[in-house]
Design a protein around this motif. Structure first.
Motif, PDB file in Angstrom:
ATOM      1  N   GLN A 145       0.816  -1.222   0.000  1.00 43.60           N
ATOM      2  CA  GLN A 145       0.000   0.000   0.000  1.00 43.60           C
ATOM      3  C   GLN A 145       0.848   1.271   0.000  1.00 43.60           C
ATOM      4  N   ASP A 146       2.113   1.180   0.470  1.00 47.93           N
ATOM      5  CA  ASP A 146       3.011   2.324   0.374  1.00 47.93           C
ATOM      6  C   ASP A 146       3.182   2.738  -1.076  1.00 47.93           C
ATOM      7  N   ALA A 147       3.264   1.756  -1.954  1.00 45.66           N
ATOM      8  CA  ALA A 147       3.428   2.035  -3.386  1.00 45.66           C
ATOM      9  C   ALA A 147       2.236   2.842  -3.901  1.00 45.66           C
ATOM     10  N   VAL A 148       1.052   2.504  -3.407  1.00 44.97           N
ATOM     11  CA  VAL A 148      -0.158   3.204  -3.834  1.00 44.97           C
ATOM     12  C   VAL A 148      -0.167   4.632  -3.283  1.00 44.97           C
ATOM     13  N   ASN A 149       0.288   4.785  -2.034  1.00 43.82           N
ATOM     14  CA  ASN A 149       0.385   6.131  -1.456  1.00 43.82           C
ATOM     15  C   ASN A 149       1.364   6.995  -2.233  1.00 43.82           C
ATOM     16  N   VAL A 150       2.504   6.406  -2.596  1.00 43.19           N
ATOM     17  CA  VAL A 150       3.499   7.128  -3.392  1.00 43.19           C
ATOM     18  C   VAL A 150       2.883   7.552  -4.728  1.00 43.19           C
ATOM     19  N   ALA A 151       2.162   6.642  -5.350  1.00 43.09           N
ATOM     20  CA  ALA A 151       1.529   6.954  -6.643  1.00 43.09           C
ATOM     21  C   ALA A 151       0.531   8.098  -6.492  1.00 43.09           C
ATOM     22  N   GLU A 152      -0.211   8.090  -5.397  1.00 41.69           N
ATOM     23  CA  GLU A 152      -1.163   9.179  -5.134  1.00 41.69           C
ATOM     24  C   GLU A 152      -0.433  10.510  -4.995  1.00 41.69           C
ATOM     25  N   GLN A 153       0.701  10.497  -4.301  1.00 35.93           N
ATOM     26  CA  GLN A 153       1.476  11.726  -4.105  1.00 35.93           C
ATOM     27  C   GLN A 153       2.055  12.235  -5.418  1.00 35.93           C
ATOM     28  N   PHE A 154       2.586  11.350  -6.228  1.00 39.37           N
ATOM     29  CA  PHE A 154       3.106  11.759  -7.543  1.00 39.37           C
ATOM     30  C   PHE A 154       1.965  12.294  -8.409  1.00 39.37           C
ATOM     31  N   SER A 155       0.825  11.660  -8.309  1.00 35.53           N
ATOM     32  CA  SER A 155      -0.326  12.064  -9.107  1.00 35.53           C
ATOM     33  C   SER A 155      -0.744  13.489  -8.758  1.00 35.53           C
ATOM     34  N   ALA A 156      -0.781  13.786  -7.464  1.00 31.00           N
ATOM     35  CA  ALA A 156      -1.204  15.113  -7.028  1.00 31.00           C
ATOM     36  C   ALA A 156      -0.163  16.179  -7.364  1.00 31.00           C
ATOM     37  N   ALA A 157       1.121  15.835  -7.210  1.00 37.33           N
ATOM     38  CA  ALA A 157       2.167  16.856  -7.307  1.00 37.33           C
ATOM     39  C   ALA A 157       2.696  17.055  -8.723  1.00 37.33           C
ATOM     40  N   ALA A 158       2.853  15.989  -9.478  1.00 34.93           N
ATOM     41  CA  ALA A 158       3.481  16.130 -10.795  1.00 34.93           C
ATOM     42  C   ALA A 158       2.631  15.522 -11.911  1.00 34.93           C
ATOM     43  N   GLY A 159       1.822  14.541 -11.561  1.00 33.51           N
ATOM     44  CA  GLY A 159       0.990  13.881 -12.563  1.00 33.51           C
ATOM     45  C   GLY A 159       1.771  12.822 -13.320  1.00 33.51           C
ATOM     46  N   PHE A 160       1.085  11.801 -13.767  1.00 33.98           N
ATOM     47  CA  PHE A 160       1.690  10.782 -14.641  1.00 33.98           C
ATOM     48  C   PHE A 160       0.567  10.116 -15.415  1.00 33.98           C
ATOM     49  N   ASP A 161       0.946   9.385 -16.471  1.00 31.91           N
ATOM     50  CA  ASP A 161      -0.078   8.789 -17.339  1.00 31.91           C
ATOM     51  C   ASP A 161      -0.266   7.301 -17.113  1.00 31.91           C
ATOM     52  N   GLY A 162       0.801   6.655 -16.652  1.00 29.59           N
ATOM     53  CA  GLY A 162       0.695   5.211 -16.472  1.00 29.59           C
ATOM     54  C   GLY A 162       1.796   4.707 -15.559  1.00 29.59           C
ATOM     55  N   VAL A 163       1.622   3.483 -15.105  1.00 30.56           N
ATOM     56  CA  VAL A 163       2.505   2.895 -14.102  1.00 30.56           C
ATOM     57  C   VAL A 163       3.330   1.759 -14.689  1.00 30.56           C
TER      58      VAL A 163
END
Ligand code: GDP
Length: 298
Positions: free
Chosen positions: A229-247
């Motif tokens: 779940q840490d990985a999911v939290n990290v993804a949420e943080q990247f999504s909010a701060a910088a954005g990304f299109d895929g994992v």
């Protein structure tokens, strides 16, 4: 993927039980949903995702009037399969290529996530599967060792590595590398960026500056499946701060529980494009939600 072994075993046992029944009552469905819920939680799937998944499956089972039909169990299995595919992202998604090369792919991720390895794996994949000429930009200028590592794995992958050591700011290296890639007629430029141990404002600002400088077709985020779940939290943080299109979901060969792969699309809205399944450069595949669901349900 071994990360799904335990989940797979439990779901299969529950669904086998359901399948074997000639008729199903609402309480049979409820009991099956409880088992599925537990299996998903034990696999470290985000609890909100689990709740919504089992609610949807249950509503569909009861709503489709499955109970009164012939082979109700088979239909429940079908619904679970469809919802699992949807949880894993639905259709598999292809990378977009620019009509005017080079196609630029920006790779982000925390230090240790498998980001640099994923850059080289993706280069090898595009070279072999699409016949692309690929260059890599060494924009992790925080650590000399990171530049050195990219040179090494890039070479192994058969990609050209554009690096300026650690002499220039990352954004300048990115701009310069893009010019080089244009001059050299490369099809694809993959930009490796700095990783940190945690998401921080400076890291995100640099990522956004590089993104604005090279205007990538696709921003990828490498996340480590082993961190759950840490990985999911990290993804949420990247999504909010910088954005990304895929994992790029890395380390799916590990013995962690697979919850990250089953949660990340629902939590961030962004699909898994690639699965990384080992330390070798060939251990890398396009992520197919339907095949993964099939493997999980057996
Ligand atoms: P970075 O700091 O994010 O660039 O991470 P690296 O690419 O250097 O990877 C960190 C470590 O994880 C290295 O020892 C890699 O060999 C290992 N690694 C990367 N991807 C995978 C994977 O899919 N499976 C396994 N088992 N190890 C991986």
């Amino acid at each position: 993927a071994p990360v799904f072994d335990a989940l797979s075993e439990k779901l299969q046992a529950t669904l086998d039980d359901v399948r074997q029944r000639g008729t199903l009552t609402e309480s049979d469905v409820n009991a099956a949903m409880r088992e599925i819920r537990l299996a998903l939680l034990e696999a470290d799937v985000n609890f909100k995702v689990v709740k919504s998944f089992t609610n949807t499956v249950k509503e569909r089972c009861l709503g489709a009037d499955v109970l009164g039909q012939l082979n109700p169990g088979q239909q429940v299995v079908g619904i679970v399969h469809e919802e699992l595919v949807s949880l894993l992202g639905g259709e598999s998604i292809e990378l977009e290529f620019s009509p005017r090369p080079p196609t630029v792919i920006l790779m982000s991720g925390l230090q240790g996530s498998g980001k640099t390895t994923a850059v080289a794996k993706l280069a090898k994949h595009l070279k072999e599967e699409k016949g692309s000429s690929v260059a890599l930009a060494a924009c992790d200028v925080q650590r000399p060792a990171a530049v050195e590592q990219l040179r090494l794995v890039g070479e192994q992958a058969g990609a050209t590595v554009y690096d300026r050591g650690t002499e220039l700011p990352a954004v300048d290296v990115a701009r310069w590398a893009l010019d080089q890639a244009k001059q050299d007629g490369k099809d694809v430029l993959i930009v490796d960026t700095a990783g940190r141990l945690h998401v921080d404002a400076e890291l995100m600002a640099e990522l956004v500056a590089i993104r604005d400088a090279v205007r990538p077709q696709t921003v990828l985020l490498t996340v480590d499946a082993m961190t759950g779940q840490d990985a999911v939290n990290v993804a949420e943080q990247f999504s909010a701060a910088a954005g990304f299109d895929g994992v790029v979901m890395s380390k799916l060969d590990g013995d962690a529980r697979g919850g990250a792969a089953l949660s990340v699309k629902a939590v961030t809205g962004k699909p898994i494009l690639f699965a990384s399944t080992g330390e070798k450069l060939g251990d890398f595949q396009v992520f197919h939600p339907d095949r993964m669901a099939q493997r999980i349900l057996g």
